[in-house]
Design an enzyme around this catalytic site. Structure first.
Site, PDB file in Angstrom:
ATOM      1  N   GLY A 326     -52.885 109.439  50.754  1.00  0.00           N
ATOM      2  CA  GLY A 326     -51.528 109.612  51.256  1.00  0.00           C
ATOM      3  C   GLY A 326     -51.448 109.299  52.739  1.00  0.00           C
ATOM      4  O   GLY A 326     -52.130 108.405  53.252  1.00  0.00           O
ATOM      5  N   SER A 327     -50.638 110.062  53.452  1.00  0.00           N
ATOM      6  CA  SER A 327     -50.375 109.756  54.862  1.00  0.00           C
ATOM      7  C   SER A 327     -51.558 110.000  55.780  1.00  0.00           C
ATOM      8  O   SER A 327     -51.522 109.596  56.953  1.00  0.00           O
ATOM      9  CB  SER A 327     -49.172 110.556  55.345  1.00  0.00           C
ATOM     10  OG  SER A 327     -48.004 110.132  54.673  1.00  0.00           O
ATOM     11  N   THR A 328     -52.628 110.666  55.304  1.00  0.00           N
ATOM     12  CA  THR A 328     -53.810 110.794  56.156  1.00  0.00           C
ATOM     13  C   THR A 328     -54.464 109.439  56.400  1.00  0.00           C
ATOM     14  O   THR A 328     -55.311 109.300  57.290  1.00  0.00           O
ATOM     15  CB  THR A 328     -54.847 111.751  55.526  1.00  0.00           C
ATOM     16  OG1 THR A 328     -55.309 111.206  54.283  1.00  0.00           O
ATOM     17  CG2 THR A 328     -54.249 113.134  55.283  1.00  0.00           C
ATOM     18  N   PHE A 329     -54.059 108.443  55.622  1.00  0.00           N
ATOM     19  CA  PHE A 329     -54.601 107.088  55.759  1.00  0.00           C
ATOM     20  C   PHE A 329     -53.855 106.283  56.824  1.00  0.00           C
ATOM     21  O   PHE A 329     -54.316 105.209  57.225  1.00  0.00           O
ATOM     22  CB  PHE A 329     -54.503 106.374  54.405  1.00  0.00           C
ATOM     23  CG  PHE A 329     -55.197 105.039  54.330  1.00  0.00           C
ATOM     24  CD1 PHE A 329     -56.567 104.950  54.187  1.00  0.00           C
ATOM     25  CD2 PHE A 329     -54.462 103.861  54.379  1.00  0.00           C
ATOM     26  CE1 PHE A 329     -57.196 103.716  54.104  1.00  0.00           C
ATOM     27  CE2 PHE A 329     -55.077 102.617  54.292  1.00  0.00           C
ATOM     28  CZ  PHE A 329     -56.458 102.546  54.154  1.00  0.00           C
TER      29      PHE A 329
END
Length: 651
Positions: A326-329
């Site tokens: 998700g947005s941790t990428f």
């Protein structure tokens, strides 16, 4: 009729010849016998003495003590305890079934177990002992010894068995041992003779399995004199083997226990990593299980309960589990775009809630959109449209190359079972794996950590540590072997522009500490200990156009297994990073509401090396925090084996 003198003389000569012939034969036979006796008694004295000794003396292997495993502070994680058992040697027993029938008048053995024992004896050599009963009481051992004359082939023994005093806290890391199986032997071309010892234990999972040869040690030998029925009379000699290596892990046992307790009630994973050394200080997976049950022989119902649990307690989620990040990428997408120069730090992308590419809409999580977005705001408020745009510009191959520099898509070199590679896709991968060409929509999905992208919590912790330091630090789980420190793995600077790293770090700082940051409620207020981080929420289901039109169903209104995964990565202190943490809560919903508070609490527990002062938390949350701390304290006060006996009681 009277015989003539001539006939008498002829008859006498015939008898004399036969007598001489028979006499000669007797003399020859006697000479041959004397010669053979001399040959056997003089020339072959040593050989026959050895054969006689072998009938009177037996040589036995002595299993070595398995090496112990400790935490970074010397606390015992895996040790050995005395274990009384009874074994049976088929060649000494005569009729094993009859002997077992007599034995169970002293030590009860179920019919099914007797059938198993007899079956195992047929598969093994007649001189190999087979365990009849394990973990026998001393009183039973003594009675078996007294009745030895009527129990041929039966021998009581004392050995060592593995014990895990920290029980479920380390089940997924250390793993467990178990008796050598036919399957284990079948995998080896030249099995160690030790593996033939009855109920000899070898590592089945985790560190126990991966460092098996180091932990096992080498066998000793024992020379004993036996009588005509095979009973041991005395020990003639002994040569002790070499104990296995003692292993010291990088993990802090107290922190590990806290991590397990903090995630109780969730299907979750967390990793705590020292950003300077790469040491894994904690690597938690919930729910867990008691590895001691596997050593002693887990019951069918207990094992079935573990297999059927939807929260997958047997899975080591930090290393084996892979999830869309998700947005941790998004830090990877941002760094790829910055390094390639396809977007400037202050360049604005307008978010109206979606972006349309080739007649298909790609939606932002915020339906109304974020308006004008630059790179820092894109991280702070996790704007999907911003990352759709820059993913198109930089392309998947550059994004993938950047992600791999930060440890994603690569298997961490740690002694754990089934460590996952994850998946960082690119054009070549899709062509080879899917037989199809990469399309623009694939890049957009990958740019926000969805689509084909898969990472493990362990990889996310490594990524976060590298973002925090700019160094190619690698994870380390073994601190020392027999007191010898193991090397720290750091390949030096990542080669990323310092200004580009700083702008990404600023965005991560504002995620937690700025007014509109997605993880603002999980900030740390203690001076000098501010945290930087990034939330992530990864979808596990498709959202249809019809559902968007009527309003996307909230996670809490969905069945548990259709809810989004919640993720959060962070490091602290922001100004001088020392620790990195990653948390994944399966089907937890939002990363900001579920994963971030867990990560914040774990990070503070790590920094303070124990319960942090309440002043480290925002004043509005201190009442809730106090209640949570007391619950965790009560949970940790229980014996380790009883903390998570029933997953339904963990919440």
């Amino acid at each position: 009729m009277k015989r003539s003198p001539i006939d008498t003389e002829k008859s006498a000569r015939g008898i004399t010849r036969r007598g001489l012939f028979l006499g000669g034969l007797q003399v020859s036979f006697a000479a041959l016998l004397v010669g053979r006796m001399r040959f056997m008694q003089v020339d072959q004295t040593e050989e026959y003495r050895t054969l006689a000794e072998e009938n009177r003396i037996k040589f036995q292997l002595i299993p070595p003590a398995r090496g112990m495993i400790h935490d970074r502070n010397g606390k015992l994680i895996a040790g050995n305890e005395q274990n009384y058992r009874i074994v049976l040697v088929r060649e000494d027993a005569g009729d094993p079934a009859k002997v077992l029938k007599r034995l169970r008048k002293i030590v009860w053995i179920e019919d099914e177990e007797i059938a198993r024992i007899l079956s195992e004896m047929k598969r093994r050599s007649s001189f190999v002992p087979v365990t009849v009963a394990d973990r026998v009481a001393w009183e039973d051992v003594a009675e078996v010894a007294i009745n030895a004359p009527v129990l041929p082939g039966i021998t009581p023994e004392v050995g060592l068995s593995r014990i895990y005093p920290r029980a479920s806290d380390f089940a997924h890391v250390v793993g467990y041992v178990g008796p050598v199986s036919d399957y284990d032997l079948g995998k080896l071309e030249d099995p160690d003779p030790l593996l033939q010892i009855p109920r000899f234990q070898i590592g089945k999972s985790g560190v126990e399995a991966k460092l098996e040869l180091s932990l096992r040690g080498s066998a000793g030998t024992r020379e004993v004199e036996v009588n005509a029925v095979g009973r041991e009379m005395r020990e003639l000699g002994r040569e002790d083997g070499q104990a296995g290596d003692n292993i010291q892990l990088t993990i802090d046992a107290d922190l590990q226990a806290y991590v397990q307790a903090r995630m109780a009630g969730e299907s979750a994973a967390a990793v705590v990593m020292d950003t300077q050394t790469g040491d894994i200080l904690a690597i938690g997976s919930t729910p867990s299980f008691d590895p001691n049950k596997f050593v002693r022989g887990i019951s069918g119902p207990d094992y079935k309960a573990l297999l059927d649990d939807p929260y997958r307690p047997l899975a080591a989620k930090p290393a084996q589990g892979t999830y869309p990040p998700g947005s941790t990428f998004k830090m990877m997408t941002a760094l790829a775009a910055l390094e390639e120069g396809v977007i400037g730090v202050d360049e604005i992308v307008k978010c109206i809630g979606y972006i349309e590419v080739r007649n298909r809409r790609f939606h932002c999580w915020k339906r109304a959109g974020h308006g004008k977005v630059d790179l820092v705001k894109g991280l702070r408020e996790s704007c999907d449209v911003y990352y759709y745009e820059i993913a198109q510009r930089v392309g998947i191959d550059k994004i993938a190359a950047m992600a791999r520099r930060f440890g994603l898509g690569e298997q961490p070199d740690l002694p754990l079972s089934a460590v996952a590679d994850g998946l960082i896709p690119d054009k070549a991968w899709k062509r080879e794996a899917r037989g199809a060409e990469w399309v623009i929509g694939d890049s957009l999905n990958a740019g926000i950590g969805q689509g084909f992208v898969l990472t493990s919590p362990l990889q996310l912790a490594v990524m976060t540590a590298r973002v925090a330091t700019g160094q190619a630090i690698s994870a380390r789980l073994v601190r020392a072997i027999n007191g010898v420190e193991q090397p720290i793995l750091n390949d030096g600077p990542l080669g990323i522009g310092q200004a580009n790293l700083e702008i990404v770090r600023q965005g991560m700082y504002e995620v937690v500490n700025a007014k509109r940051g997605t993880a603002g409620r999980s900030r740390i207020v203690a001076e000098g200990l501010r945290m930087s981080g990034k939330t992530g929420t990864s979808q596990v289901r498709n959202i249809t156009k019809a559902e968007r039109a009527r309003g996307v169903t909230r996670n809490e209104d969905l069945p548990w297994n259709r809810r989004d995964h919640a993720l959060f990565v962070c490091y602290a202190p922001a100004e001088a990073p020392r620790y990195a943490v990653s948390v994944v809560v399966e089907h937890g919903g939002g990363g900001s509401t579920v994963a971030a508070p867990i990560a914040r609490d774990i990070l503070l527990q790590t920094i303070y090396e124990g319960e942090p002062p309440i002043e480290a938390y925002p004043s509005s949350q201190r009442g809730t925090i106090r209640s949570r701390q007391r619950e965790i304290e009560e949970l940790l006060s229980r014996p380790p084996a009883e903390r998570f006996a029933d997953r339904n009681d963990q919440a």
